[in-house]
Design an enzyme around this catalytic site. Structure first.
Site, mmCIF file in Angstrom:
data_model
loop_
_atom_site.group_PDB
_atom_site.id
_atom_site.type_symbol
_atom_site.label_atom_id
_atom_site.label_comp_id
_atom_site.label_asym_id
_atom_site.label_seq_id
_atom_site.Cartn_x
_atom_site.Cartn_y
_atom_site.Cartn_z
ATOM 1 N N ARG A 73 0.884 -1.289 0.255
ATOM 2 C CA ARG A 73 0.648 -0.246 -0.558
ATOM 3 C C ARG A 73 0.776 1.314 -0.487
ATOM 4 N NH1 ARG A 73 -5.532 -1.108 0.704
ATOM 5 N NH2 ARG A 73 -5.390 -2.760 1.283
ATOM 6 N N GLY A 110 -7.424 -1.372 -6.590
ATOM 7 C CA GLY A 110 -8.736 -0.834 -6.366
ATOM 8 C C GLY A 110 -8.299 0.800 -6.687
ATOM 9 N N THR A 133 -10.436 -5.568 -7.103
ATOM 10 C CA THR A 133 -10.557 -5.549 -6.151
ATOM 11 C C THR A 133 -11.428 -6.422 -5.185
ATOM 12 O OG1 THR A 133 -11.739 -4.176 -3.281
ATOM 13 C CG2 THR A 133 -11.621 -3.336 -5.964
ATOM 14 N N ILE A 134 -11.479 -6.947 -3.995
ATOM 15 C CA ILE A 134 -13.097 -7.913 -3.457
ATOM 16 C C ILE A 134 -13.761 -7.020 -3.161
ATOM 17 C CG2 ILE A 134 -11.207 -9.192 -2.891
ATOM 18 C CD1 ILE A 134 -12.015 -8.682 0.443
ATOM 19 N N ASP A 135 -14.159 -5.891 -2.906
ATOM 20 C CA ASP A 135 -14.668 -4.966 -2.919
ATOM 21 C C ASP A 135 -15.778 -4.755 -4.126
ATOM 22 O OD1 ASP A 135 -13.144 -4.254 0.209
ATOM 23 O OD2 ASP A 135 -12.297 -2.967 -0.438
ATOM 24 N N MET A 177 -15.416 -8.566 5.286
ATOM 25 C CA MET A 177 -14.400 -7.279 4.866
ATOM 26 C C MET A 177 -15.045 -5.840 3.637
ATOM 27 S SD MET A 177 -10.554 -8.376 4.224
ATOM 28 C CE MET A 177 -8.892 -8.685 5.266
ATOM 29 N N HIS A 179 -14.783 -1.415 4.811
ATOM 30 C CA HIS A 179 -14.751 -0.842 5.410
ATOM 31 C C HIS A 179 -16.379 0.546 4.319
ATOM 32 C CE1 HIS A 179 -11.998 -1.544 9.177
ATOM 33 N NE2 HIS A 179 -11.457 -1.631 7.872
ATOM 34 N N GLU A 230 -17.125 -4.977 8.005
ATOM 35 C CA GLU A 230 -15.627 -4.103 8.757
ATOM 36 C C GLU A 230 -16.969 -2.403 8.755
ATOM 37 O OE1 GLU A 230 -12.021 -5.501 8.055
ATOM 38 O OE2 GLU A 230 -12.921 -4.829 5.893
HETATM 39 O O1 F6P Z 1 -9.306 -3.137 -0.366
HETATM 40 C C1 F6P Z 1 -9.049 -4.209 0.020
HETATM 41 C C2 F6P Z 1 -9.425 -5.087 1.608
HETATM 42 O O2 F6P Z 1 -9.657 -6.526 1.548
HETATM 43 C C3 F6P Z 1 -11.106 -4.292 2.214
HETATM 44 O O3 F6P Z 1 -11.908 -4.764 1.812
HETATM 45 C C4 F6P Z 1 -10.183 -4.294 4.373
HETATM 46 O O4 F6P Z 1 -10.952 -3.561 4.497
HETATM 47 C C5 F6P Z 1 -9.041 -3.392 3.137
HETATM 48 O O5 F6P Z 1 -8.936 -3.710 2.010
HETATM 49 C C6 F6P Z 1 -7.992 -4.455 4.071
HETATM 50 O O6 F6P Z 1 -6.901 -3.572 4.200
HETATM 51 P P1 F6P Z 1 -5.692 -4.686 4.913
HETATM 52 O O7 F6P Z 1 -4.977 -5.664 4.147
HETATM 53 O O8 F6P Z 1 -4.334 -3.826 4.415
HETATM 54 O O9 F6P Z 1 -5.451 -4.267 5.698
#
Ligand code: F6P
Length: 356
Positions: A73, A110, A133-135, A177, A179, A230
């Protein structure tokens, strides 16, 4: 032709499948292709960590989870801020791109990743973005890869909880997951028969959660399953300012929203409420067949866009067709669940409570 590839942000299934699609698509059309893979996302582009990849690297990875390039990230808001050694990250990325004499940089990621992709486009680089993205919260595409694979995993987790919840007559909360947006929770919740689904887009009311549990009890159903995103938030908390909410959270013992809800349920009903958090398993394992097909299509369409010189675009899937969508039109926007959409209305009609 020389292209660069990078995967940035939280990983997901099918990143490899998408890169394979791009490279296979180009190899079939371009005579001499050189592919440079930047390691750990933008970090590799900033610090010049890359390797030359061959066709062998892209064999046998259609079904492989994670990313062969690694990811990290690198927040968009930090991109204009020099690193600890005073390095200008944007200039460094441009310089590494030009040093390699790339014709195009294919960026898989994403929302945050997309914003930086757009920044690099504005800085004059030839960019193609693939929506990962899984979102499933990327604006301008009906679907992102990783989403359906994660739905399968979340759904399986809730399915497993279902049987044990029924045996013990317990209330179970599965935290999914997401946010900011609740697509994953919504789909996994519906697909696994959750009784209550709580999303960030629909602030919940504790009374409504209790009503739904009591209603099931009256129907002779001793257990209740909640699928909770979440980022689910109570009506009360949603009314607070960011600062007030931060302060409130600092004084709370609960690690996440699900534990707050579990405590509230136990206090108000006397029923045992248990929490399961599948967490990063959502992003793990191999991509589901849908994502493999999606990524082969997106990758192939990206290859065509590169050959045609149509840079500055995200390759989207809209109404079942691959389409190029200008990055400038979508970067920085989120695709949220509309609380009034048909899917929510239909789910409510089957008795699912959204806590509102
Ligand atoms: O954006 C993808 C995601 O998996 C979200 O669903 C989740 O809130 C976040 O990343 C978790 O991030 P990390 O892997 O940095 O803890």
């Amino acid at each position: 032709m020389k292209i660069g590839l990078l995967t940035s942000g939280g990983d997901c299934q099918a990143l490899n499948a998408a890169m394979r699609g791009v490279v296979k698509g180009l190899s079939e059309t371009v005579d001499k292709l050189e592919v440079y893979g930047f390691e750990e996302g933008y970090k590799g582009l900033i610090y010049g960590n890359y390797r030359l990849l061959t066709s062998v690297d892209f064999s046998g990875i259609l079904t492989k989870g994670g990313t062969i390039l690694g990811s990290s990230r690198q927040p968009f808001k930090m991109m204009r801020i020099p690193d600890a050694n005073g390095l200008d990250k944007v200039e460094a990325m441009k310089s590494n791109y030009h040093k390699l004499n790339l014709d195009c940089l294919v960026i898989l990621g994403g929302n945050g990743t997309q914003k930086t992709a757009n920044l690099l486009r504005e800085e004059g680089l030839n960019i193609i973005h693939l929506p990962k993205t899984i979102d499933n919260d990327i604006y301008g595409t009906d679907m992102t890869f990783g989403f359906y694979s994660a739905v399968n995993i979340a759904c399986e987790a809730i399915d497993c909880i279902h049987t044990t919840a029924a045996s013990h007559n317990r209330v179970f909360i599965v935290e999914v997951m997401g946010h900011k947006v609740g697509w994953l929770t919504l789909y996994a919740g519906i697909a696994s028969g959750a009784d209550i689904i709580l999303l960030p887009e629909i602030p919940y009311d504790n009374d409504k959660i209790i009503d739904a549990i009591q209603k099931r009890k009256k129907q002779g159903k001793g257990f209740t399953i909640l699928a909770v995103a979440e980022g689910a938030i109570s009506k009360e908390d949603a009314a607070l300012s960011k600062k007030e909410l931060k302060k409130k959270r600092e004084n709370e013992p609960h690690p996440s929203v699900s534990y707050r809800i579990a405590e509230m349920i136990t206090q108000r009903t006397g029923s045992e409420a248990r929490v399961t958090v599948p967490g990063h398993t959502h992003r793990g394992g191999s991509p589901c067949p849908y994502d493999r097909v999606l990524c082969t299509r997106l990758g192939s369409a990206a290859a065509k866009a590169i050959v045609d010189g149509k840079f500055g675009n995200m390759v989207a899937i809209i109404n079942g067709e691959t389409k190029l969508v200008p990055l400038e039109k979508v970067a920085g926007k989120l695709k949220m669940v509309d609380p009034g959409c048909k899917l929510i209305k239909e789910a409510k009609r089957t008795g699912i409570s959204f806590g509102d």
